[in-house]
Scaffold this active site. Structure first.
Site, PDB file in Angstrom:
ATOM      1  N   SER A   1       0.858  -1.186   0.000  1.00 51.61           N
ATOM      2  CA  SER A   1       0.000   0.000   0.000  1.00 51.61           C
ATOM      3  C   SER A   1       0.902   1.246   0.000  1.00 51.61           C
ATOM      4  O   SER A   1       1.767   1.373  -0.857  1.00 51.61           O
ATOM      5  CB  SER A   1      -0.939  -0.040   1.209  1.00 51.61           C
ATOM      6  OG  SER A   1      -1.972   0.881   1.060  1.00 51.61           O
TER       7      SER A   1
ATOM      8  N   ASP B   1      -8.538  -6.154  -5.031  1.00 45.88           N
ATOM      9  CA  ASP B   1      -8.261  -5.025  -4.132  1.00 45.88           C
ATOM     10  C   ASP B   1      -9.381  -3.989  -4.273  1.00 45.88           C
ATOM     11  O   ASP B   1      -9.740  -3.611  -5.389  1.00 45.88           O
ATOM     12  CB  ASP B   1      -6.902  -4.423  -4.523  1.00 45.88           C
ATOM     13  CG  ASP B   1      -6.355  -3.440  -3.500  1.00 45.88           C
ATOM     14  OD1 ASP B   1      -7.150  -2.638  -2.959  1.00 45.88           O
ATOM     15  OD2 ASP B   1      -5.138  -3.462  -3.250  1.00 45.88           O
TER      16      ASP B   1
ATOM     17  N   HIS C   1      -6.988  -5.910  -0.336  1.00 44.89           N
ATOM     18  CA  HIS C   1      -5.974  -4.871  -0.245  1.00 44.89           C
ATOM     19  C   HIS C   1      -4.875  -5.289   0.733  1.00 44.89           C
ATOM     20  O   HIS C   1      -5.054  -5.211   1.936  1.00 44.89           O
ATOM     21  CB  HIS C   1      -6.599  -3.544   0.183  1.00 44.89           C
ATOM     22  CG  HIS C   1      -5.570  -2.443   0.231  1.00 44.89           C
ATOM     23  ND1 HIS C   1      -4.822  -2.104  -0.871  1.00 44.89           N
ATOM     24  CD2 HIS C   1      -5.139  -1.650   1.233  1.00 44.89           C
ATOM     25  CE1 HIS C   1      -3.979  -1.140  -0.547  1.00 44.89           C
ATOM     26  NE2 HIS C   1      -4.148  -0.852   0.722  1.00 44.89           N
TER      27      HIS C   1
END
Ligand SMILES: *[C@@H]1O[C@H](CO)[C@@H](O)[C@H](O)[C@H]1NC(C)=O
Ligand SMILES: *[C@@H]1O[C@H](CO)[C@@H](O)[C@H](O)[C@H]1NC(C)=O
Ligand SMILES: *[C@@H]1O[C@H](CO)[C@@H](O)[C@H](O)[C@H]1NC(C)=O
Ligand SMILES: *[C@@H]1O[C@H](CO)[C@@H](O)[C@H](O)[C@H]1NC(C)=O
Ligand SMILES: *[C@@H]1O[C@H](CO)[C@@H](O)[C@H](O)[C@H]1NC(C)=O
Ligand SMILES: *[C@@H]1O[C@H](CO)[C@@H](O)[C@H](O)[C@H]1NC(C)=O
Ligand SMILES: *[C@@H]1O[C@H](CO)[C@@H](O)[C@H](O)[C@H]1NC(C)=O
Ligand SMILES: *[C@@H]1O[C@H](CO)[C@@H](O)[C@H](O)[C@H]1NC(C)=O
Ligand SMILES: *[C@@H]1O[C@H](CO)[C@@H](O)[C@H](O)[C@H]1NC(C)=O
Ligand SMILES: *[C@@H]1O[C@H](CO)[C@@H](O)[C@H](O)[C@H]1NC(C)=O
Ligand SMILES: *[C@@H]1O[C@H](CO)[C@@H](O)[C@H](O)[C@H]1NC(C)=O
Ligand SMILES: [Ca+2]
Length: 570
Positions: free
Chosen positions: A201, A443, A489
């Site tokens: 991320s 995601d 994610h």
């Protein structure tokens, strides 16, 4: 001095008692191992700030490394940049026991607007016999996110914090950390110290910020779902809400969740294996019609809401999927287009839940209305409008074109700090460095296509003169991309739990760097034990055996022409 130590250790092996971690886990040992004054020009280490403490038998559980019980020495110290007043940056390095040290250093990254992830990722280094580091970026403390430090006052950017977050703090963390590692373990400057990175991320973006600028800094970097193309990424969090506002319909959250569930149910089988996992969201994109969900009943229990998304609690809901709900879902899935129908940015893959589309229940009127996701709202309010606010108060008058303009404003303002899409990796390749890039195919916070598009940018910039197959083969030498089937994610996906998540990617990287064993697939947890390397796609034949297939029509669904911009959007 370092080489003298090494000489002593080699010259008198019989005399030197094997050291234990508690022999070296003292503030004075750590102080002696600090990089020498002047080692990093412009930086002054506060030698009195060093703290060291030993932890035995701490167990860490993560989808990013095998569950492990480890011992480590936690060394923290502070430094400042010469000429900046009130500048204090803290770094923490965890040191493995001498008998476990494998000549390695690992930096780990943050998430959201945090530059580190506390104790979440740093154990990964200890597990592979490395000294492992995190930084606080100079924002105040390890728990202080960048957005707390970003404004000096309304309308005044703290550019030092911006460049620290953008790339500088990680460069310093790794440069100091590698030397500290050499010093504490007496690794002479003529011996190889392997260096690695792992983050997802925002931490994935931090990894790319280093790969793009500091070619030989890491021998290998593992970057997951990077929050790069930063301005598009952040503003895009508002796209779903602006679509709802524009279409005049705020679906109950249960309705959008039902559409996602029906998409999963319909597309599961397309990959050849009915396991609740959409491993081929490209085939889903090619064949699934959201209209088929029209009229399907939905029902959800009461929800507590989600404070991190600013979503208030809601009562039990039931109903049937409406035409308006279908229109919202299809418009979201198509990606942001401007008023002239040109593509501005990419959306999440079909089957991902509509997290950005969350709406707010109003218990006074018993209706659903606008909810502004703070990732997007804060970016606009604070980073573009320079107001000390954690979200926008409204999206009044926001159109698709407004979002495009905001993306361009942010891209221009932060092109050289956080945008992080520089596509020429020639120096990184020449340095012999490697990168493993992964992204959950489902995601719901950073579009999977955002990663594929960057891979494609690098491919065309470096090897545009070659055929597609020749160019992906050339990239394979140092840059490999893996899409995790059904992955969410930076983790497995609650809605497709059989998809799992690859847990040993750092080890795969180490094997590539140190043993020249380049991974053609990644090992995965869960029911799907193997992940195919892009551009090959997973398909289970009738015998139930996974094949990694080349499918041009599917690959084509991942190619984007962002024609809303006059210049290439890398
Ligand atoms: C750590 O665990 C090992 C093995 O279980 C045990 O022998 C040792 O005493 C433990 N150390 C501490 C400090 O608890
Ligand atoms: C590491 O040491 C620092 C400084 O003493 C301390 O603030 C931090 O909580 C420690 N972290 C861990 C995980 O032990
Ligand atoms: C921004 O607001 C927060 C609290 O809302 C406050 O703590 C902080 O000092 C403010 N920052 C600036 C630069 O005004
Ligand atoms: C490194 O060398 C110094 C000086 O000889 C010694 O005191 C120290 O114990 C050594 N450290 C390790 C980890 O071998
Ligand atoms: C879905 O329904 C909408 C509204 O009726 C219609 O405009 C659209 O063409 C339909 N899509 C497909 C793929 O049939
Ligand atoms: C929908 O909710 C209402 C009120 O909560 C309830 O009476 C009704 O049985 C529910 N219908 C279904 C199909 O769940
Ligand atoms: C209605 O929502 C508001 C704001 O979330 C909350 O403070 C209030 O307690 C709620 N009222 C009821 C009856 O649930
Ligand atoms: C800064 O901007 C915020 C948001 O617009 C506002 O609430 C605050 O009062 C402003 N602070 C000052 C010192 O003007
Ligand atoms: C939105 O546009 C209307 C009409 O032009 C204007 O009156 C209003 O102030 C605008 N609202 C915002 C928040 O800019
Ligand atoms: C590219 O390679 C794949 C196998 O990986 C093969 O199926 C395909 O035909 C090749 N395409 C061309 C144009 O050679
Ligand atoms: C969607 O599927 C999940 C299980 O993956 C389930 O928990 C949830 O209730 C479903 N939502 C709806 C609206 O059917
Ligand atoms: Ca499946």
């Amino acid at each position: 001095m370092v080489s003298v130590w090494a000489f002593v250790a080699i010259a008198s092996p019989g005399i030197v008692r094997a050291l234990a971690l508690n022999d070296i886990c003292t503030a004075s040992c750590a102080q002696d191992a600090l990089p020498a004054e002047g080692f990093y020009p412009g930086i002054t280490i506060d030698r009195s700030s060093v703290q060291a403490s030993l932890t035995y038998n701490a167990t860490f559980v993560s989808e990013w490394y095998p569950t492990s019980t480890i011992e480590y020495c936690n060394v923290t110290f502070a430094y400042s940049h010469n000429g900046i007043t009130n500048d204090v940056v803290h770094v923490t390095y965890w040191i493995p026991a001498p008998e476990n040290f494998q000549n390695r250093y690992v930096s780990t990254g943050g998430g959201g607007l945090a530059i580190n992830s506390g104790t979440q990722y740093i154990p990964t280094g200890i597990i592979v016999g490395a000294v492992s580091g995190i930084t606080d970026g100079g924002f105040g403390s390890f728990d202080t996110p960048w957005d707390d430090a970003f404004l000096l006052a309304n309308d005044t950017i703290n550019w030092q914090s911006t460049y620290m977050f953008g790339y500088q703090a990680h460069h310093e963390l790794a440069t100091l950390g590698k030397q500290f590692t050499r010093n504490i373990f007496n690794v002479s400057s003529s011996s190889k110290l392997y260096s690695y990175y792992q983050g997802c991320s925002e931490g994935g973006r931090e990894g790319w910020s280093q790969i793009q600028r500091f070619a030989g800094q890491f021998d290998g970097a593992v970057t997951g779902a990077p929050a790069f193309r930063f301005s598009q990424q952040q503003v895009n969090h508002l796209t779903s809400s602006v679509i709802e506002q524009t279409l005049g319909y705020y679906p109950p959250n249960c309705e959008l969740e039902k559409i996602a569930n029906l998409t999963i149910a319909a597309c599961d089988v397309l990959d050849g294996r009915t396991d609740g996992v959409v491993s081929r969201s490209d085939l889903c994109k090619l064949t699934f019609d959201v209209n088929t969900t029209l009229g399907e009943p939905y029902s959800c229990g009461p929800s507590e809401g989600s404070p991190s998304y600013g979503i208030p609690p809601a009562p039990a809901q039931n109903g049937t999927v409406t035409a308006e709900g279908v229109a919202v879902a299809s418009t979201i899935l198509a990606g942001l287009h401007d008023s002239e129908g040109r593509l501005v940015y990419v959306s999440y893959q079909p089957g991902a839940t509509f997290a950005d589309g969350a709406t707010a229940y109003d218990n006074e009127t018993d209706t659903w209305g606008l909810n502004i996701i703070s990732y997007g709202g804060e970016f606009v309010a604070k980073y573009l409008q320079l107001q000390n606010a954690s979200n926008l108060a409204s999206l009044d008058n926001y159109t698709y074109d407004t979002l495009k303009e905001l993306m361009i404003l942010g891209m221009n303002r932060y092109y050289d700090s956080v945008q992080t899409t520089y596509p020429d990796l020639g120096d990184f390749q020449s340095a012999g460095s490697k990168v493993l890039h992964l992204h959950g195919e489902q995601d719901n916070s950073i579009p999977t296509g955002a990663s594929v598009h960057y891979y494609e940018s690098v491919r065309s910039v470096l090897y545009g003169h070659l055929s597609y197959n020749e160019s992906t083969a050339a990239l394979d030498e140092f840059y490999r991309l893996f899409l995790v089937p059904g992955g969410g994610h930076c983790s497995s996906n609650d809605f497709q739990p059989n998809g799992g998540w690859p847990q040993t990617t750092l080890q795969a990287m180490i094997d590539w760097v140190e043993k020249d064993a380049a991974p053609d697939t990644l090992d995965n947890t869960g029911e799907i034990d193997t992940i195919c390397k892009w551009p090959l796609r997973p398909f289970w034949a009738e015998d139930g055996v996974l094949q990694c297939v080349y499918d041009q029509a599917s690959i084509d669904t991942w190619m984007y022409d962002f024609d809303a911009y006059k210049l290439p959007l890398y």
